[in-house]
Write an enzyme that holds these catalytic residues in place. Structure first.
Site, PDB file in Angstrom:
ATOM      1  CE  LYS A  42      -4.539   0.560   0.251  1.00  0.00           C
ATOM      2  NZ  LYS A  42      -5.528  -0.376  -0.318  1.00  0.00           N
ATOM      3  CB  THR A  55     -13.487  -1.943  -6.157  1.00  0.00           C
ATOM      4  OG1 THR A  55     -12.153  -1.969  -6.668  1.00  0.00           O
ATOM      5  CG2 THR A  55     -13.463  -2.263  -4.674  1.00  0.00           C
TER       6      THR A  55
HETATM    7  N1  NAI Z   1     -10.449   2.057  -5.609  1.00  0.00           N
HETATM    8  C1  NAI Z   1     -10.351   0.749  -5.434  1.00  0.00           C
HETATM    9  O1  NAI Z   1     -10.238  -0.032  -6.400  1.00  0.00           O
HETATM   10  C2  NAI Z   1     -10.417   0.163  -4.063  1.00  0.00           C
HETATM   11  C3  NAI Z   1     -10.728   0.936  -2.947  1.00  0.00           C
HETATM   12  N2  NAI Z   1     -10.890   0.340  -1.727  1.00  0.00           N
HETATM   13  C4  NAI Z   1     -11.239   1.121  -0.553  1.00  0.00           C
HETATM   14  O2  NAI Z   1     -12.518   1.728  -0.755  1.00  0.00           O
HETATM   15  C5  NAI Z   1     -12.562   2.968  -0.049  1.00  0.00           C
HETATM   16  C6  NAI Z   1     -12.935   4.080  -1.013  1.00  0.00           C
HETATM   17  O3  NAI Z   1     -11.981   4.132  -2.052  1.00  0.00           O
HETATM   18  P1  NAI Z   1     -12.299   4.868  -3.440  1.00  0.00           P
HETATM   19  O4  NAI Z   1     -13.731   4.755  -3.766  1.00  0.00           O
HETATM   20  O5  NAI Z   1     -11.301   4.387  -4.407  1.00  0.00           O
HETATM   21  O6  NAI Z   1     -11.955   6.368  -3.068  1.00  0.00           O
HETATM   22  P2  NAI Z   1     -12.503   7.687  -3.757  1.00  0.00           P
HETATM   23  O7  NAI Z   1     -11.543   8.742  -3.384  1.00  0.00           O
HETATM   24  O8  NAI Z   1     -12.816   7.466  -5.179  1.00  0.00           O
HETATM   25  O9  NAI Z   1     -13.893   7.934  -3.014  1.00  0.00           O
HETATM   26  C7  NAI Z   1     -14.034   8.205  -1.664  1.00  0.00           C
HETATM   27  C8  NAI Z   1     -15.334   8.958  -1.481  1.00  0.00           C
HETATM   28  O10 NAI Z   1     -15.599   9.095  -0.087  1.00  0.00           O
HETATM   29  C9  NAI Z   1     -16.050  10.418   0.134  1.00  0.00           C
HETATM   30  N3  NAI Z   1     -15.846  10.758   1.534  1.00  0.00           N
HETATM   31  C10 NAI Z   1     -14.735  11.200   2.162  1.00  0.00           C
HETATM   32  N4  NAI Z   1     -14.966  11.401   3.465  1.00  0.00           N
HETATM   33  C11 NAI Z   1     -16.256  11.082   3.671  1.00  0.00           C
HETATM   34  C12 NAI Z   1     -17.098  11.080   4.818  1.00  0.00           C
HETATM   35  N5  NAI Z   1     -16.665  11.450   6.011  1.00  0.00           N
HETATM   36  N6  NAI Z   1     -18.392  10.674   4.663  1.00  0.00           N
HETATM   37  C13 NAI Z   1     -18.852  10.299   3.463  1.00  0.00           C
HETATM   38  N7  NAI Z   1     -18.108  10.286   2.342  1.00  0.00           N
HETATM   39  C14 NAI Z   1     -16.825  10.671   2.454  1.00  0.00           C
HETATM   40  C15 NAI Z   1     -15.233  11.260  -0.847  1.00  0.00           C
HETATM   41  O11 NAI Z   1     -15.817  12.527  -1.062  1.00  0.00           O
HETATM   42  C16 NAI Z   1     -15.261  10.381  -2.074  1.00  0.00           C
HETATM   43  O12 NAI Z   1     -16.411  10.597  -2.869  1.00  0.00           O
HETATM   44  C17 NAI Z   1     -11.177   3.133   0.619  1.00  0.00           C
HETATM   45  O13 NAI Z   1     -11.260   2.595   1.920  1.00  0.00           O
HETATM   46  C18 NAI Z   1     -10.292   2.267  -0.248  1.00  0.00           C
HETATM   47  O14 NAI Z   1      -9.153   1.821   0.451  1.00  0.00           O
HETATM   48  C19 NAI Z   1     -10.776  -1.013  -1.568  1.00  0.00           C
HETATM   49  C20 NAI Z   1     -10.494  -1.814  -2.628  1.00  0.00           C
HETATM   50  C21 NAI Z   1     -10.172  -1.282  -3.934  1.00  0.00           C
HETATM   51  O1  AKG Z   2      -6.044  -3.032  -7.436  1.00  0.00           O
HETATM   52  C1  AKG Z   2      -5.126  -3.165  -6.645  1.00  0.00           C
HETATM   53  O2  AKG Z   2      -4.044  -3.623  -6.929  1.00  0.00           O
HETATM   54  C2  AKG Z   2      -5.247  -2.723  -5.201  1.00  0.00           C
HETATM   55  C3  AKG Z   2      -6.634  -2.490  -4.706  1.00  0.00           C
HETATM   56  C4  AKG Z   2      -6.565  -2.008  -3.301  1.00  0.00           C
HETATM   57  O3  AKG Z   2      -5.836  -1.092  -2.978  1.00  0.00           O
HETATM   58  C5  AKG Z   2      -7.357  -2.641  -2.280  1.00  0.00           C
HETATM   59  O4  AKG Z   2      -7.952  -3.691  -2.532  1.00  0.00           O
HETATM   60  O5  AKG Z   2      -7.407  -2.118  -1.153  1.00  0.00           O
END
Ligand code: NAI
Ligand code: AKG
Length: 410
Positions: free
Chosen positions: A41, A129
């Site tokens: 990470k 995801t």
């Molecule tokens: N992007 C990916 O492929 C993956 C992401 N994750 C996890 O999923 C989660 C979200 O990641 P992403 O969607 O990629 O991030 P992102 O940055 O695209 O979206 C996060 C969203 O959460 C919102 N946010 C921030 N603080 C907030 C709050 N207090 N209340 C409500 N909404 C809030 C933001 O405005 C944004 O729209 C993280 O924990 C990340 O580690 C897990 C697996 C893969």
């Molecule tokens: O797509 C990847 O390699 C990582 C995704 C990721 O950061 C997660 O599953 O938390």
């Protein structure tokens, strides 16, 4: 274990300890969906909203250069991906920086995943995801014992259920999109500056467009819905009266201090670590089922693995087979027609479709998620343990087997 895999996050709150914990989680997550990678990470402690796009690009390129100098990036070392606060565009800048430093290696595109398709990305990674979260919820809750244990009707169906989503970013938006597409009703969405509540259903596409345009939930009308309620408190989403609550923002959203407000029957961990260990105990004691992050959001890394495989092969999935599959189906339909069976043009259009890249990716993603959910439910039932512990049990066993059977040399 190398190479390793995991996302890079841009978040003001990110710390070294958080990144180390998430890297550990990635090792286990890869094992759960049989991705042959170790865990990693990365994090940069910025709020990207405070910087111009050009400044974010410079930060990304400098960060990549530092990773490269320390031999911490590369197809056989570590392959980053998007995470909280990072985008496909950032991944394009990581790839370009790496390629400049490596002298345009033919395998350079395999140094990072989640890239735009035009930069060697794979169709389906952007939504992977969230789509995996949808598949995971469907699979877990289609199991009678799991649904009944959560106090949900059996057979359970997405279309007869209500959902609340915290965070409408990459993961939250795509999960909501596929839930709504399959008939589920999203009645609450929490974002940074407020919560949107509507018992009649929130128009997810309209809300996403509003957030992109205004960076705020303020002023959202949900098509002038009379049952719309906008609340200034972003945490209000946690108390929404729904079947399934999906925290999809950051970790530690549900703690022992607020777990008592959760009214959902199921908490589906789309984010990494959104439920603290103490909160997990409170939810479990209250009979609320937690679908663990280790399995539920593993679709992203699974499709990232497909993206690396594409880059190493130098070939798009389906490119050699799509037309051949269509020709084989055409032959079959013609033969049936020769035997007097009527095939309408509509049937032909529906049936003569070879699998393109996205179809391959969706198929592999669905298969991987179904297998991981099925194994988790099986182990939980056999050993009388929670779904979370069962997922850890499977993952740790696989890692231990891989390390044990490798032996030690010299
Ligand atoms: N992007 C990916 O492929 C993956 C992401 N994750 C996890 O999923 C989660 C979200 O990641 P992403 O969607 O990629 O991030 P992102 O940055 O695209 O979206 C996060 C969203 O959460 C919102 N946010 C921030 N603080 C907030 C709050 N207090 N209340 C409500 N909404 C809030 C933001 O405005 C944004 O729209 C993280 O924990 C990340 O580690 C897990 C697996 C893969
Ligand atoms: O797509 C990847 O390699 C990582 C995704 C990721 O950061 C997660 O599953 O938390």
């Amino acid at each position: 274990m190398s190479p390793s895999k995991g996302g890079i996050r841009y978040a003001e709150s990110v710390t070294r300890e958080e990144v180390e914990a998430l890297a550990c989680l990635m090792t286990l997550k890869c094992a759960v969906v049989e991705v042959p990678y170790g865990g990693a990470k990365g994090g940069v402690a910025i709020n990207r909203g405070d910087y111009s796009p050009a400044e974010v690009e410079r930060i990304t390129r400098r960060f990549t250069t530092e990773l490269h100098r320390r031999h911490l990036i590369g197809p056989d070392v570590d392959v980053p991906a998007p995470d909280f606060g990072t985008t496909a565009g950032d991944m394009a800048h990581i790839k370009d920086t790496y390629m400049q430093l490596e002298g345009q290696s033919v395998f350079g595109a395999a140094c990072v995943t989640g890239k735009p398709v035009g930069q060697g990305g794979i169709r389906g990674r952007e939504e992977a995801t969230g789509l995996g979260v949808y598949f995971g919820i469907r699979e877990f809750l289609s199991n009678k014992a799991v649904a009944a244990g959560a106090g949900l009707p059996t057979p359970w169906s997405v279309a007869a259920s209500t959902f609340a989503i915290q965070g409408l970013g990459n993961v939250g938006y795509w999960a909501a999109h596929f839930i709504a597409k399959n008939g589920g009703r999203v009645t609450a969405v929490g974002e940074r500056d407020g919560t949107v509540l509507d018992a009649a259903g929130v128009d997810v596409e309209a809300l996403k467009a509003h957030l992109v345009a205004h960076k705020s939930v303020a002023g959202f009308t949900n098509g002038d819905s009379p049952s719309l309620v906008l609340v200034a408190d972003p945490a209000a989403v946690l108390a929404a009266d729904v079947d399934v609550l999906i925290p999809a923002a950051l970790e530690g959203a549900i703690t022992s201090a607020n777990a008592h407000v959760v009214r959902a029957k199921v908490v589906a961990e789309a984010a990494n670590g959104p439920v603290t260990a103490a909160a997990d105990d409170v939810l479990t004691a209250r009979g609320i089922t937690v679908l663990p992050d280790l399995v539920l959001n593993a679709g992203g890394v699974l499709v990232s693995y497909f993206e690396v495989s594409k880059a190493l092969a130098g070939l798009r999935f389906g490119r050699l087979t799509q037309r051949a599959e269509e020709a084989a189906m055409e032959n079959l339909l013609s033969t049936l027609q020769n035997h007097g069976i009527t095939i309408t043009d509509r049937d032909r259009r529906r049936l003569v479709i070879g699998a393109d890249e996205r179809a391959h990716v969706y198929s592999g993603l669905e298969d991987g998620m179904c297998a991981a959910c099925g194994e988790t439910v099986k182990v939980a039932a056999e050993k009388g343990i929670s779904l979370r512990i069962a997922a850890y049990y499977t993952a740790v066993s696989r890692v231990a087997n891989a390390l044990g059977s490798r032996g030690l040399w010299p």
